[in-house]
Scaffold this motif. Structure first.
Motif, PDB file in Angstrom:
ATOM      1  N   ASP A 150       0.937  -1.256  -0.145  1.00 29.15           N
ATOM      2  CA  ASP A 150      -0.066   0.172   0.041  1.00 29.15           C
ATOM      3  C   ASP A 150       0.876   1.166  -0.122  1.00 29.15           C
ATOM      4  OD1 ASP A 150      -2.483  -1.560   2.416  1.00 29.15           O
ATOM      5  OD2 ASP A 150      -2.023  -1.718   0.349  1.00 29.15           O
ATOM      6  N   ALA A 161      -6.589  -4.778 -12.614  1.00 27.77           N
ATOM      7  CA  ALA A 161      -7.800  -4.098 -11.760  1.00 27.77           C
ATOM      8  C   ALA A 161      -8.733  -4.731 -11.583  1.00 27.77           C
ATOM      9  CB  ALA A 161      -7.653  -2.823 -11.976  1.00 27.77           C
ATOM     10  N   PRO A 179      -3.819   6.696  -8.145  1.00 30.40           N
ATOM     11  CA  PRO A 179      -4.830   5.402  -7.786  1.00 30.40           C
ATOM     12  C   PRO A 179      -5.044   4.607  -8.860  1.00 30.40           C
ATOM     13  CG  PRO A 179      -5.217   7.663  -7.003  1.00 30.40           C
ATOM     14  CD  PRO A 179      -4.218   7.814  -7.736  1.00 30.40           C
ATOM     15  N   ASP A 202      -3.192   3.097 -10.637  1.00 29.49           N
ATOM     16  CA  ASP A 202      -2.159   1.929 -10.843  1.00 29.49           C
ATOM     17  C   ASP A 202      -2.536   0.933 -10.050  1.00 29.49           C
ATOM     18  OD1 ASP A 202       0.328   4.549 -10.896  1.00 29.49           O
ATOM     19  OD2 ASP A 202      -0.517   3.516 -12.555  1.00 29.49           O
ATOM     20  N   THR A 203      -3.692   1.048  -9.179  1.00 22.51           N
ATOM     21  CA  THR A 203      -4.040  -0.171  -8.266  1.00 22.51           C
ATOM     22  C   THR A 203      -4.578  -1.372  -8.889  1.00 22.51           C
ATOM     23  OG1 THR A 203      -4.890   1.290  -6.497  1.00 22.51           O
ATOM     24  CG2 THR A 203      -5.637  -0.844  -6.321  1.00 22.51           C
ATOM     25  N   GLN A 248      -0.150  -7.568  -4.774  1.00 21.91           N
ATOM     26  CA  GLN A 248      -1.252  -6.303  -5.048  1.00 21.91           C
ATOM     27  C   GLN A 248      -0.354  -5.128  -4.785  1.00 21.91           C
ATOM     28  OE1 GLN A 248      -4.684  -6.504  -5.087  1.00 21.91           O
ATOM     29  NE2 GLN A 248      -4.346  -4.355  -5.174  1.00 21.91           N
ATOM     30  N   THR A 264      -1.653  -1.449  -4.000  1.00 22.20           N
ATOM     31  CA  THR A 264      -2.967  -0.272  -3.864  1.00 22.20           C
ATOM     32  C   THR A 264      -2.148   0.938  -3.625  1.00 22.20           C
ATOM     33  OG1 THR A 264      -4.127  -2.330  -2.613  1.00 22.20           O
ATOM     34  CG2 THR A 264      -4.714  -0.219  -2.437  1.00 22.20           C
ATOM     35  N   VAL A 265      -2.576   1.780  -4.362  1.00 27.44           N
ATOM     36  CA  VAL A 265      -2.380   3.291  -4.381  1.00 27.44           C
ATOM     37  C   VAL A 265      -3.482   4.031  -3.964  1.00 27.44           C
ATOM     38  CG1 VAL A 265      -1.237   5.103  -5.438  1.00 27.44           C
ATOM     39  CG2 VAL A 265      -0.852   2.956  -6.207  1.00 27.44           C
ATOM     40  N   SER A 266      -3.403   4.811  -2.706  1.00 27.64           N
ATOM     41  CA  SER A 266      -4.416   5.574  -2.109  1.00 27.64           C
ATOM     42  C   SER A 266      -4.402   7.096  -2.416  1.00 27.64           C
ATOM     43  CB  SER A 266      -4.757   5.368  -0.832  1.00 27.64           C
ATOM     44  OG  SER A 266      -3.195   5.782  -0.182  1.00 27.64           O
TER      45      SER A 266
END
Length: 117
Positions: free
Chosen positions: A11, A40, A87, A89-90, A112, A114-116
């Motif tokens: 993350d 995705a 995001p 790129d998640t 995984q 995850t980009v927030s």
């Protein structure tokens, strides 16, 4: 038996960086084309980057200038340096070797990212 093992996902906040690794056994990556793909939720798997056996590279337009694919022949590994993450790129990121028609033949299990925002 060919095995590809991805690592390095996690993350991260938008604008951050991650470095994915793809370590291989049972196959010599330096003489193969290797691609990084991502999938995705609800979307098809797509090619993100490719590195040829001669070290030529290809990048999808969506990651060009932000991602860098490289290899370490001594470690029989391929890497994906991901900078300026967004995001969008998640996804689950996979490495795969490709045949002479650039079709994937061996896959890793995925990692995984995850980009927030």
């Amino acid at each position: 038996q060919v095995q590809l093992v991805e690592s390095g996902g996690g993350d991260v906040q938008a604008g951050g960086s991650l470095r994915l690794s793809c370590a291989a056994s049972g196959i010599i990556l330096s003489i193969n084309t290797v691609g990084w793909y991502r999938q995705a939720p609800g979307k098809q798997r797509e090619l993100v980057a490719r590195i040829l056996s001669g070290s030529g590279t290809f990048y999808a337009d969506s990651v060009k200038g932000r991602f860098t694919i490289s290899r370490d022949n001594a470690k029989n590994s391929v890497y994906l340096q991901m900078d300026s993450l967004k995001p969008e790129d998640t996804a689950v990121y996979y490495c795969a070797t490709q045949n002479s028609y650039y079709r994937p033949n061996y896959w890793g299990q995925g990692t995984q990212v995850t980009v927030s925002s």
